[in-house]
Scaffold this active site. Structure first.
Site, mmCIF file in Angstrom:
data_model
loop_
_atom_site.group_PDB
_atom_site.id
_atom_site.type_symbol
_atom_site.label_atom_id
_atom_site.label_comp_id
_atom_site.label_asym_id
_atom_site.label_seq_id
_atom_site.Cartn_x
_atom_site.Cartn_y
_atom_site.Cartn_z
ATOM 1 N N GLU A 196 0.788 -1.160 -0.080
ATOM 2 C CA GLU A 196 0.065 0.008 0.078
ATOM 3 C C GLU A 196 0.888 1.367 -0.065
ATOM 4 O O GLU A 196 1.807 1.389 0.790
ATOM 5 C CB GLU A 196 -1.090 0.232 1.195
ATOM 6 C CG GLU A 196 -1.757 1.067 1.219
ATOM 7 C CD GLU A 196 -2.969 1.118 2.379
ATOM 8 O OE1 GLU A 196 -2.742 0.459 3.121
ATOM 9 O OE2 GLU A 196 -3.866 1.997 2.195
ATOM 10 N N GLY B 121 2.880 2.405 10.822
ATOM 11 C CA GLY B 121 2.652 1.789 12.325
ATOM 12 C C GLY B 121 2.194 0.169 11.935
ATOM 13 O O GLY B 121 2.991 -0.739 12.434
ATOM 14 N N MET C 266 0.205 -2.724 8.804
ATOM 15 C CA MET C 266 -0.366 -2.812 7.464
ATOM 16 C C MET C 266 -1.454 -4.045 7.382
ATOM 17 O O MET C 266 -0.783 -5.146 7.736
ATOM 18 C CB MET C 266 0.834 -3.040 6.333
ATOM 19 C CG MET C 266 0.169 -3.196 5.087
ATOM 20 S SD MET C 266 -0.867 -1.747 4.606
ATOM 21 C CE MET C 266 -2.070 -2.476 3.384
ATOM 22 N N GLU C 267 -2.551 -3.890 7.005
ATOM 23 C CA GLU C 267 -3.615 -4.918 7.264
ATOM 24 C C GLU C 267 -3.660 -6.155 6.097
ATOM 25 O O GLU C 267 -4.753 -6.475 5.855
ATOM 26 C CB GLU C 267 -4.845 -4.058 7.240
ATOM 27 C CG GLU C 267 -5.380 -3.520 5.744
ATOM 28 C CD GLU C 267 -4.940 -2.112 5.647
ATOM 29 O OE1 GLU C 267 -3.980 -1.589 6.249
ATOM 30 O OE2 GLU C 267 -5.707 -1.403 4.715
ATOM 31 N N HIS D 152 -6.826 -2.011 15.103
ATOM 32 C CA HIS D 152 -7.108 -1.391 13.721
ATOM 33 C C HIS D 152 -7.122 -2.145 12.603
ATOM 34 O O HIS D 152 -7.639 -2.267 11.685
ATOM 35 C CB HIS D 152 -6.207 -0.038 13.871
ATOM 36 C CG HIS D 152 -6.109 0.899 12.579
ATOM 37 N ND1 HIS D 152 -6.911 1.929 12.574
ATOM 38 C CD2 HIS D 152 -5.537 0.521 11.430
ATOM 39 C CE1 HIS D 152 -6.852 2.386 11.124
ATOM 40 N NE2 HIS D 152 -6.207 1.538 10.680
ATOM 41 N N GLU D 153 -5.888 -2.992 12.500
ATOM 42 C CA GLU D 153 -5.575 -3.713 11.520
ATOM 43 C C GLU D 153 -6.291 -4.691 11.304
ATOM 44 O O GLU D 153 -6.702 -5.437 10.243
ATOM 45 C CB GLU D 153 -3.933 -4.416 11.520
ATOM 46 C CG GLU D 153 -3.029 -3.297 11.656
ATOM 47 C CD GLU D 153 -2.972 -2.222 10.712
ATOM 48 O OE1 GLU D 153 -3.552 -2.192 9.565
ATOM 49 O OE2 GLU D 153 -2.751 -1.090 11.188
ATOM 50 N N HIS E 262 -9.826 -3.598 10.019
ATOM 51 C CA HIS E 262 -9.512 -3.598 8.516
ATOM 52 C C HIS E 262 -9.972 -4.995 7.538
ATOM 53 O O HIS E 262 -10.212 -4.713 6.442
ATOM 54 C CB HIS E 262 -8.079 -3.311 8.000
ATOM 55 C CG HIS E 262 -7.880 -1.689 7.966
ATOM 56 N ND1 HIS E 262 -8.584 -0.998 7.300
ATOM 57 C CD2 HIS E 262 -6.487 -1.162 8.136
ATOM 58 C CE1 HIS E 262 -7.776 0.288 7.364
ATOM 59 N NE2 HIS E 262 -6.922 0.137 7.849
HETATM 60 N N1 TRP Z 1 -3.226 1.092 5.668
HETATM 61 C C1 TRP Z 1 -2.171 1.133 6.872
HETATM 62 C C2 TRP Z 1 -3.146 1.203 8.053
HETATM 63 O O1 TRP Z 1 -3.619 2.133 8.196
HETATM 64 C C3 TRP Z 1 -1.352 2.066 6.828
HETATM 65 C C4 TRP Z 1 -0.272 2.183 5.399
HETATM 66 C C5 TRP Z 1 -0.491 2.904 4.399
HETATM 67 C C6 TRP Z 1 1.065 1.885 5.661
HETATM 68 N N2 TRP Z 1 0.661 2.754 3.649
HETATM 69 C C7 TRP Z 1 1.483 2.325 4.425
HETATM 70 C C8 TRP Z 1 1.819 1.276 6.510
HETATM 71 C C9 TRP Z 1 2.917 2.158 3.948
HETATM 72 C C10 TRP Z 1 3.135 0.856 6.345
HETATM 73 C C11 TRP Z 1 3.727 1.505 4.968
HETATM 74 O O2 TRP Z 1 -3.167 0.424 8.741
HETATM 75 ZN ZN ZN Z 2 -5.739 1.779 8.552
#
Ligand code: TRP
Ligand code: ZN
Length: 858
Positions: free
Chosen positions: A121, A261, A263-264, A297-298, A301
């Site tokens: 992402e 932080g 990633m889901e 949070h994850e 998601h």
């Molecule tokens: N989708 C992730 C979250 O909110 C955050 C995220 C987006 C992310 N881009 C990223 C995490 C790049 C790490 C690196 O939980």
């Molecule tokens: Zn998120």
């Protein structure tokens, strides 16, 4: 470099889709070969050309069905692979080579700390293979990983493991199949050697789910809390939202090299190790809180983000705003509801309001973007969550849940827009939300003004409300928004509360049969993300602070008091004395803390620099800092006996992380923070707590109390701390940050030394942030020095960092963007810094987008 802006209004549905994606990775740190077999289908019969995204890929070969294409049969640039297409369905076999070790941007597939890890992402998948790298192309993935068994005993990807076998050359082959179609940004691959902590969970419907946590060797013991937090999240989502997990395994990998932080990725979350690894002796109560909240949070998601995903990246708040709302609700159920709300509101009032006032201002659904990574913002996330919260306030819990059910009924398995979400809420409730939708389009912070008018004969109180949103950098004209205003009327004859939905610029709210003393507390629990301007006197605010039944209202009234006092302190130089009534309130709180000790600790806190700063258009840095200093001094002197007594009364706390212990520690350490200002006489107390502390919260509280009070014990204790914790990078990060926050000019030499520390690395975002985020955000005095040395240090850092990791450099530049908020001398220095950045050849899109916006209307 592209430097091109993408617009929401240009959205076109994909012309092709990919029904299945079969990937094979032959892993090697510098020469990984990726074979992608894609089953494509043409959606738009008019199209004769297919264009796939790609970045920093070396193409080895390309087959169309079974035919090897010659170089003149396709067009391959640094961003795209284009070829002519004649059939409606066809197969592409693409072999590419990538270099994970050279990938310091930590986007795509990278190699760090002896393992392979991916981050896709938002647009990282195109660094792995050529693909339709956009969230509205959903595909079923099958992933085969081949790697050296000794170095990489664990080979992980999304979904279920369907095959594993040893090859005869010392390698292992593992194959994963993910039954749920997903966009490429949710793909993940991890390979390495880890400690594995296993658990399991039985879902509401009775299915067993294996929970696997992979963490750095030797750290397995520190994952237990996160594993438990995951189980709590799973249970909570079933109970509150009726949502159950959908695969047989849920894996979490913790890595030290990570841009954000967590990633889901479907079935395989990747976490920054600091949000997984906690134990009482190495992590603070705040760290524990963050782990629980991010694990939640994850996990959340999986439904809000993965099962239903975004049509395009402009819709990011569809999943992030909603998921932050969900994780906030989860946290609130796990701990002190009031304090959680206070912290969430602080984020909006400081960081988000600051973003709205900056050149990066954007609505929760941005309209144009150069680098998508720049839009993972407090606006999209946290203001987005406030927008969801307002829907919840308007519709009520039952109505909101009905909307959620309809949303999943309609859109499970789809890539949709924020409008689709609001429409589901609207249809499930037969509630017209057309005016409400403006929140998705309009940026900026509304200012809500309230004027009171009392008529004694009629016993009538009239509130005149006015809303106005100032122009922002991205949008000149603003309209009136729907504002749910929750209120409480404090009156001897009992409290009335209610909800007033404001729609127009000017509206009135009338209360009949109320006494002249009645006090309306507006915007309870911060029911809309606005700035409230009221006409309360200090006396009235202190009355709310003492009498309101709602803890948030009490805290909020005190926040307003602090603004009044800051204003007075600025006008009376250093002669200002806090009023007696205030000391009486504090005395009361110290003698008889509320049941919610964490809330008491919040009430006893002088706001930080950023809280004060956000109330000014031109931030008077020095005046704020000296007022804070004076406020703290006055409190520590006037209330010394009460502070000591309260400290002593709460000094013995069990180590375990739970709501009560956290509250007691927060209260005790708030007292300590004031007591440290007593200089030499406080030394015994400080050393005693440091040496007897059985947990990191209490140890760190001593260090930060010393830091805030410039106590000479600081340096000795810091040395002791470093010796104790040199082996643990996550703990060392705290030590780095404390050094960087040191409010004297020594900080510059100190930072030079920190960067030479054997554990420091420019490649590691956690280390870089520990030093430089702390310096730029927690050391306003030195960062904003009038000789420009602070800005210069940050600029040098960004120039060094940008070629290594643009995502991180673009985040760190934030404090420089708001140059217009400072005095002319500082403005000139900050602009010079921005010019130095923009003059740098080869500056990343990430940094360029922000710097050029900041310099646009110079
Ligand atoms: N989708 C992730 C979250 O909110 C955050 C995220 C987006 C992310 N881009 C990223 C995490 C790049 C790490 C690196 O939980
Ligand atoms: Zn998120």
């Amino acid at each position: 470099m592209s430097r091109s802006v993408k617009r929401l209004s240009d959205y076109q549905p994909p012309g092709f889709t990919i029904d299945s994606t079969d990937l094979t990775f032959e892993l090697d740190a510098t020469h990984t070969v990726v074979t992608a077999v894609l089953e494509l289908r043409r959606l738009d019969p008019q199209l004769t050309e297919l264009s796939l995204d790609g970045q920093q890929l070396q193409l080895l070969s390309l087959h169309y069905n079974d035919k090897l294409l010659a170089a003149n049969e396709f067009d391959c640039t640094s961003q795209q692979l284009r070829l002519k297409v004649t059939e409606d369905t066809f197969r592409l076999t693409i072999r590419t080579q990538i270099n994970p070790l050279a990938n310091t941007a930590l986007e795509g597939l990278y190699y760090a700390n002896g393992s392979f890890c991916s981050q896709c992402e938002a647009e990282g998948f195109r660094r792995i293979t050529y693909y339709l790298d956009r969230p509205d192309v959903l595909s079923v993935f099958r992933t085969t990983i081949i790697a050296d068994t000794a170095h990489y005993p664990y080979l992980l990807s999304n979904g279920n493991k369907v095959e594993q076998r040893k090859l005869d050359n010392g390698q292992t082959l593992v194959c994963w199949q993910d039954p749920f179609p997903k966009p490429s940004y949710l793909f993940a691959l991890v390979a390495g050697d880890f400690d594995l902590l296993r658990g399991d969970y039985q879902t509401r419907s009775g299915r067993m789910v294996a929970l696997d946590f992979f963490v750095e060797k030797g750290q397995g013991g520190k994952a237990a809390f996160a594993l438990d937090a995951l189980k709590r999240s799973m249970r909570w989502d079933e109970q509150r939202f009726g949502l159950e997990y959908d695969l047989d395994t849920y894996m979490v990998v913790a890595v030290d090299f990570f841009n954000m932080g967590a990633m889901e990725n479907k079935g395989l979350n990747v976490f920054n190790s600091k949000y997984v690894l906690v134990s009482e002796d190495t992590a603070t109560d705040t760290d524990f809180f963050n782990v629980e909240s991010i694990i939640g949070h994850e996990y959340f998601h999986n439904w809000t983000g993965n099962r239903v995903t975004c049509r395009d990246w402009f819709q990011l708040s569809l999943k992030e705003g909603l998921t932050v709302f969900r994780d906030q609700e989860f946290s609130r159920d796990m701990g002190s509801a009031t304090v959680n709300r206070i912290h969430a509101v602080q984020v909006i009032r400081t960081a988000q309001f600051a973003e709205d006032a900056s050149p990066m201002a954007h609505p929760i659904r941005p309209q144009q973007v150069m680098e998508m990574n720049n839009f993972y913002t407090v606006t999209v996330y946290d203001k987005g969550a406030e927008v969801i919260r307002m829907l919840h306030t308007l519709l009520g819990e039952a109505g909101f849940q009905a909307g959620m059910r309809l949303y999943f009924e309609r859109h499970d398995g789809q890539a949709v827009t924020c409008d689709d979400f609001v429409q589901a809420m609207q249809d499930a409730n037969h509630y017209d939300l057309s005016a409400f939708r403006l929140w998705y389009q309009q940026s900026g912070t509304p200012e809500l003004t309230m004027q009171r008018h009392y008529e004694p004969q009629q016993q009538r109180l009239t509130l005149r409300l006015n809303q106005r949103t100032a122009a922002t950098a991205d949008q000149p004209d603003k309209a009136a928004l729907v504002l749910p205003v929750r209120y409480q009327l404090l009156d001897e004859s009992g409290n009335k509360s209610g909800l007033f939905v404001m729609q127009e610029h000017n509206e009135t709210l009338v209360f009949d049969g109320v006494s002249a003393q009645a006090l309306p507390v507006m915007l309870e629990d911060f029911s809309a993300p606005v700035r409230l301007k009221h006409d309360y006197s200090e006396q009235e605010l202190l009355r709310i602070a003492m009498e309101a039944s709602n803890g948030f209202a009490r805290w909020d009234a005190l926040q307003s008091c602090w603004m009044l006092w800051l204003d007075q302190a600025m006008h009376q130089n250093n002669d200002f004395r806090l009023p007696d009534a205030f000391f009486e309130l504090y005395q009361q709180l110290l003698k008889l803390p509320l049941d919610d000790k964490a809330l008491t600790a919040e009430l006893l806190k002088v706001p930080e620099y950023h809280v004060f700063a956000e109330n000014f258009q031109q931030i008077p840095v020095d005046a704020i800092l000296s007022a804070i200093h004076s406020f703290r001094q006055q409190i520590s002197q006037r209330l010394a006996p009460e502070l000591k007594a309260c400290y002593q009364q709460h000094s013995v706390v069990a180590v375990e992380y739970n709501e009560m212990n956290v509250g007691i520690r927060a209260l005790k350490n708030r007292c300590l923070d004031y007591l440290a200002l007593h200089g030499q006489p406080a030394e015994t107390l400080l050393l005693q707590q440091y040496n007897s502390a059985s947990n990191m919260t209490d140890k760190l509280a001593v260090l930060s109390a010393c830091l805030h009070s410039a106590h000479p014990a600081f340096f000795g204790l810091m040395q002791q701390f470093a010796t104790e914790w040199q082996h643990d990078v996550l703990v060392l990060d705290k030590w780095f940050s404390l050094h960087a926050a040191q409010p004297s000019a020594q900080v510059f030499e100190q930072i030079t030394l920190l960067c030479q520390h054997p554990k420091f690395s420019w490649q590691n975002p956690n280390r870089v942030r520990a030093v430089f985020h702390a310096f730029a955000m927690q050391n306003p005095g030195q960062f904003h020095r009038m000789d420009g040395r602070g800005y210069q240090l940050l600029t040098d850092t960004l120039l060094k960092l940008d070629p290594i990791n643009p995502q991180v450099s673009a985040r760190l530049v934030t404090p420089l963007l708001s140059w217009q908020r400072f005095d002319l001398e500082r403005q000139a220095l900050m602009k010079a810094a921005l010019h130095r950045l923009s003059a740098q050849p080869g500056i990343s899109d990430d940094l360029y987008e922000k710097v050029s916006k900041a310099l646009a209307n110079e």
